[in-house]
Scaffold this active site. Structure first.
Site, short mmCIF file in Angstrom:
data_model
loop_
_atom_site.label_atom_id
_atom_site.label_comp_id
_atom_site.label_asym_id
_atom_site.label_seq_id
_atom_site.Cartn_x
_atom_site.Cartn_y
_atom_site.Cartn_z
N ASN A 12 77.42 -22.04 96.50
CA ASN A 12 78.34 -21.83 95.38
C ASN A 12 77.54 -22.06 94.10
O ASN A 12 77.27 -23.19 93.73
CB ASN A 12 79.51 -22.82 95.47
CG ASN A 12 80.43 -22.73 94.26
OD1 ASN A 12 80.30 -21.82 93.45
ND2 ASN A 12 81.35 -23.68 94.15
N TRP A 13 77.17 -20.95 93.48
CA TRP A 13 76.33 -21.06 92.28
C TRP A 13 77.11 -21.48 91.05
O TRP A 13 76.52 -21.73 90.00
CB TRP A 13 75.61 -19.74 92.01
CG TRP A 13 74.49 -19.45 92.97
CD1 TRP A 13 74.02 -20.26 93.96
CD2 TRP A 13 73.70 -18.26 93.02
NE1 TRP A 13 72.98 -19.65 94.62
CE2 TRP A 13 72.77 -18.42 94.07
CE3 TRP A 13 73.70 -17.06 92.30
CZ2 TRP A 13 71.83 -17.44 94.40
CZ3 TRP A 13 72.77 -16.08 92.62
CH2 TRP A 13 71.85 -16.27 93.65
N LYS A 14 78.45 -21.47 91.16
CA LYS A 14 79.28 -21.80 89.99
C LYS A 14 78.85 -20.91 88.82
O LYS A 14 78.49 -19.75 89.05
CB LYS A 14 79.20 -23.30 89.69
CG LYS A 14 79.47 -24.13 90.95
CD LYS A 14 79.65 -25.59 90.71
CE LYS A 14 79.92 -26.28 92.05
NZ LYS A 14 80.15 -27.71 91.91
N HIS A 101 88.79 -24.26 94.79
CA HIS A 101 87.76 -25.27 94.47
C HIS A 101 88.36 -26.28 93.49
O HIS A 101 89.16 -25.92 92.63
CB HIS A 101 86.54 -24.58 93.86
CG HIS A 101 85.36 -25.48 93.79
ND1 HIS A 101 85.24 -26.45 92.81
CD2 HIS A 101 84.25 -25.59 94.58
CE1 HIS A 101 84.10 -27.11 93.01
NE2 HIS A 101 83.49 -26.61 94.07
N GLU A 103 87.20 -27.55 90.94
CA GLU A 103 86.99 -27.19 89.53
C GLU A 103 88.05 -26.19 89.06
O GLU A 103 88.45 -26.20 87.90
CB GLU A 103 85.56 -26.64 89.34
CG GLU A 103 84.53 -27.77 89.46
CD GLU A 103 83.15 -27.35 89.95
OE1 GLU A 103 82.86 -26.14 89.97
OE2 GLU A 103 82.38 -28.25 90.33
N GLU A 173 85.65 -31.18 100.28
CA GLU A 173 84.79 -31.53 99.15
C GLU A 173 85.45 -32.65 98.35
O GLU A 173 86.29 -32.37 97.47
CB GLU A 173 84.60 -30.32 98.23
CG GLU A 173 83.90 -29.15 98.86
CD GLU A 173 83.18 -28.29 97.82
OE1 GLU A 173 82.05 -27.89 98.10
OE2 GLU A 173 83.74 -28.05 96.74
N GLY A 179 78.46 -32.77 92.51
CA GLY A 179 77.56 -32.77 91.36
C GLY A 179 77.17 -34.16 90.89
O GLY A 179 76.64 -34.32 89.79
N SER A 219 77.16 -32.86 96.86
CA SER A 219 75.81 -33.43 96.81
C SER A 219 75.04 -33.29 98.13
O SER A 219 74.28 -34.19 98.50
CB SER A 219 75.88 -34.90 96.36
OG SER A 219 76.42 -34.98 95.04
N GLY A 240 76.44 -26.72 96.12
CA GLY A 240 76.33 -26.36 94.71
C GLY A 240 74.89 -26.47 94.23
O GLY A 240 74.07 -25.57 94.46
#
Ligand code: 13P
Length: 271
Positions: A12-14, A101, A103, A173, A179, A219, A240
């Site tokens: 997941n490159w965000k 997600h 976010e 998650e 992160g 992480s 990520g």
């Protein structure tokens, strides 16, 4: 008896990487990929929307790698400024879509109902949803982690039948692990995986529970990934930060493949 679950490692490159940076990643990453790995491990790249056609045209499926999106709208078309639909993602070659997600839940106000509609739309479009669930630190400290993740799972799967649930990927998650460099304890992730699978078994039957893949995210890196994969209820990872570097992400794929080879699994005969 369901087949062995195929491990899945998803990037997941965000909101990272331009088209040119995506191309450079692919060149370096694909140079490290071997058929021994992609026969055993499902590898998914979820770049930002503008890079989807770049990766599709670079021929990632020919190398056994699949394309995923990070979000989708549940309607097929319409007056929804800024949104992208299931048919648009199909058109560009996506097979997977990350849904719900944290976010998206936190910064964009995605509700459980909205997430359930997206999961259904993705499945109806023949793609695979990667449904994210996970508790915040506050919820964890209040002893509510289990209730929160089960509540999110229940809401997101509402209205699906066992076949739809079997095709869904669930990513656990924990929000506090994303992160932060502070991953969950692998044993805790395994117990949460078992809890989620038990819920699926009770609601949708043993066959669906045996098939649904459960990932850990938060992480993940090459040093800790092996410990997560050693958990029988963890079938891979949603990654990520460590997915942004081609060498590091390739190392994660290799780790999952090595484990399959050691276990004598794989080589194309599994789902
Ligand atoms: P990190 O791997 O950077 O913690 O991100 C995890 C994540 O949110 C993947 O969806």
């Amino acid at each position: 008896m369901a087949d062995a679950r195929r491990p899945l490692v998803a990037a997941n490159w965000k909101m990272h990487k331009t088209r040119e940076e995506s191309r450079r990643f692919w060149d370096a990453f694909s140079a490290r990929l071997t058929p021994e790995s992609t026969d055993r491990v499902e590898v998914v790249l979820c770049p930002p929307y503008p890079s989807l056609p770049v990766l599709a045209e670079a021929g990632l499926e020919e190398r056994g790698v699949f394309l995923g999106a990070q979000n989708v709208h549940d309607a097929p078309r319409g007056a929804f400024t800024g949104e992208v639909s299931v048919p648009m993602l199909q058109d560009v070659g996506c097979r997977f879509v990350i849904v719900g997600h944290s976010e998206r839940r936190i910064h964009f106000g995605e509700s459980d109902d909205m997430i359930a509609r997206k999961v259904r739309a993705v499945l109806e479009g023949g793609m695979t949803p990667i449904l994210c669930v996970g508790e915040s630190l506050e919820q964890r400290e209040a002893g509510r982690a289990e209730a929160v993740v089960i509540g999110q799972l229940e809401a997101a799967l509402a209205g699906l039948d066992a076949a739809g649930v079997s095709r869904t990927v669930v990513a656990y998650e924990p929000v506090w692990a994303i992160g932060t460099g502070r991953s969950a304890d692998p044993g805790d992730a395994g117990r949460t995986g078992a809890l989620l699978r038990r819920y699926v078994a009770e609601r949708y039957g043993e066959e669906a529970a045996a098939r649904v893949r459960i990932l850990y995210g938060g992480s993940v890196n090459p040093d800790n990934f092996g410990a997560f994969l050693a958990e029988p209820e963890v079938d891979g990872a949603l990654v990520g930060t460590a997915s942004l570097d081609p060498e590091t992400f390739a190392a994660l794929v290799e780790e999952a493949a090595r484990r399959e080879i050691r276990a004598g699994r794989g080589g194309g005969d599994i789902r």
